[in-house]
Design a protein around this motif. Sequence first.
Motif, PDB file in Angstrom:
ATOM      1  N   GLY A  12       0.815  -1.212   0.000  1.00 16.85           N
ATOM      2  CA  GLY A  12       0.000   0.000   0.000  1.00 16.85           C
ATOM      3  C   GLY A  12       0.846   1.258   0.000  1.00 16.85           C
ATOM      4  N   GLY A  16       0.069   6.298   4.972  1.00 18.01           N
ATOM      5  CA  GLY A  16       0.719   5.466   5.988  1.00 18.01           C
ATOM      6  C   GLY A  16       1.862   4.656   5.405  1.00 18.01           C
ATOM      7  N   GLN A  48      -6.710  17.630   6.794  1.00 14.73           N
ATOM      8  CA  GLN A  48      -6.123  18.548   7.764  1.00 14.73           C
ATOM      9  C   GLN A  48      -4.980  17.793   8.441  1.00 14.73           C
ATOM     10  N   VAL A 130      -2.357  -7.132  -3.801  1.00 11.47           N
ATOM     11  CA  VAL A 130      -2.261  -8.284  -2.902  1.00 11.47           C
ATOM     12  C   VAL A 130      -3.661  -8.899  -2.790  1.00 11.47           C
ATOM     13  N   ALA A 157      -0.063  -1.768   4.890  1.00  9.90           N
ATOM     14  CA  ALA A 157      -0.584  -0.395   4.967  1.00  9.90           C
ATOM     15  C   ALA A 157      -1.613  -0.246   3.848  1.00  9.90           C
ATOM     16  N   ASP A 158      -2.428  -1.303   3.689  1.00  8.53           N
ATOM     17  CA  ASP A 158      -3.317  -1.377   2.530  1.00  8.53           C
ATOM     18  C   ASP A 158      -4.753  -0.975   2.879  1.00  8.53           C
ATOM     19  N   TRP A 233     -14.998   5.971  -1.238  1.00  4.71           N
ATOM     20  CA  TRP A 233     -14.979   7.417  -1.361  1.00  4.71           C
ATOM     21  C   TRP A 233     -15.512   7.949  -2.662  1.00  4.71           C
ATOM     22  N   TRP A 266     -20.702   8.880  -0.095  1.00  2.00           N
ATOM     23  CA  TRP A 266     -20.532   7.538   0.463  1.00  2.00           C
ATOM     24  C   TRP A 266     -21.082   7.463   1.880  1.00  2.00           C
ATOM     25  N   ALA A 300      -5.318  10.072   8.731  1.00  4.69           N
ATOM     26  CA  ALA A 300      -4.021  10.080   8.045  1.00  4.69           C
ATOM     27  C   ALA A 300      -2.904  10.419   9.030  1.00  4.69           C
TER      28      ALA A 300
END
Length: 390
Positions: A12, A16, A48, A130, A157-158, A233, A266, A300
């Motif tokens: 990912g 991250g 932010q 993956v 980190a996916d 999203w 969403w 995030a």
Amino acid sequence: MGLDGQKITVAGAGIGGLTAAIALRQRGAQVTVLEQAEAITEVGAGIQVSPNGFAVLKALGLGEAFRGIAVQGEAVELRDYRAGGLVARLDLGLLPQDQPYFFVHRSDLIDLLAETARAAGVRIRLLQKVERVALDDGPVLHMGNGDVVKAKLLIGADGLHSKLRQTLNGVQAPFFTRQTAWRATIPNVIGHPNVSRVHMGPRQHMVSYPLRGGEIINIVAVQERTGWAEEGWMHEDDPANLRRAFAGYGGEAKQMLDAVERVGFWGLFRHPVAPVWHKGRAAILGDAAHPTLPFMAQGAVMAMEDAWVLAHALDGAESVEAGLAAYQTRREARVRKVIEAANGNAWKYHLAFPPLRFGAHLGLRALSTLAPKKLMQQFDWIYRHDVTKG
Ligand SMILES: Cc1cc2nc3c(=O)[nH]c(=O)nc-3n(C[C@H](O)[C@H](O)[C@H](O)COP(=O)(O)OP(=O)(O)OC[C@H]3O[C@@H](n4cnc5c(N)ncnc54)[C@H](O)[C@@H]3O)c2cc1C
């Protein structure tokens, strides 16, 4: 044990994964990032970045470059939805000077992280999806193209639908919060100042802040509803639906809504924090371990904090297993607390019963005028925490 020369695979290339790749590489690891997308591009939207996230970027040597792509926030303003009257103002100028608060376009941050990672020698491989991770005999990744990749050390980190999270924890169903969100960027039609505005209405709120030197505005509009909406999203919606849902909004909020030409829509789902973050030589971070609702704007930023702590914990550990265990221990209580705060925030913005709404707004207004520092200090535990200082 030290990380020099250690081979690490990161699944990912989101905020991250890329932050972890840079932090691990800077400590000497040989890092490969596997990303499912065909390009490192991000859907257009803002985030932010509070001082606790900026602390990580600074520690990675990215402080000045980040300032160049971000807008420094001056305040968070809570406003009424009808004419936009000010209810309360959190003065971000009360934060220490070296702990600023920013608004940034996600794609600009991703570009900065990806360029930094590549320049440092991280290998980023695209179109690498993956499909499944097995851990019985060290981490083994079964890829969408049929390849089987053995990793010496794997960081998942996916994101929200992490494959490594599934291997570690099984599948845990999220639940629909009965809240839906629209997200859009528009030209800066109101001369939006460098503040984050929350326009609070009954059972709905709208957040706006400027991006890219104030050229554009990022909007997130959240509404409570009983109907189902899909998670993810980028389901596009008709802007007329957004305007209809926020028809009671007036003043500059209405001007912003009128300027929306494309909008994503969403459903907001609550996912449990993963009980297990690591096993053997594999660990998850960011949304893969602990997705959060957006009401504290910390998802995030928590992924960045995780990335730093993970690299630090591995670097100083006696073994990989001990390092990964230390990482979860150092992170879990904090992220749970932040997520609980985010879970509890929406209802405060959405008060519908008029006397309750009136009383709450009056209290906030008084606190903001009489004790602005006190209002701000309630967030010290989030914003002024610096994972890079131990
Ligand atoms: C409306 C909204 C507003 C937000 N605002 C803020 C904010 O203001 N501040 C803030 O800090 N956070 C905010 N967040 C949260 C934040 O966006 C996330 O928490 C953050 O992006 C998580 O980062 P991550 O790297 O863990 O995961 P992601 O950003 O989801 O990245 C995961 C990466 O892994 C890749 N991937 C996924 N599956 C696979 C696979 N099987 N194989 C290979 N690659 C894969 C993806 O393509 C992606 O590149 C917001 C979220 C929402 C929804």
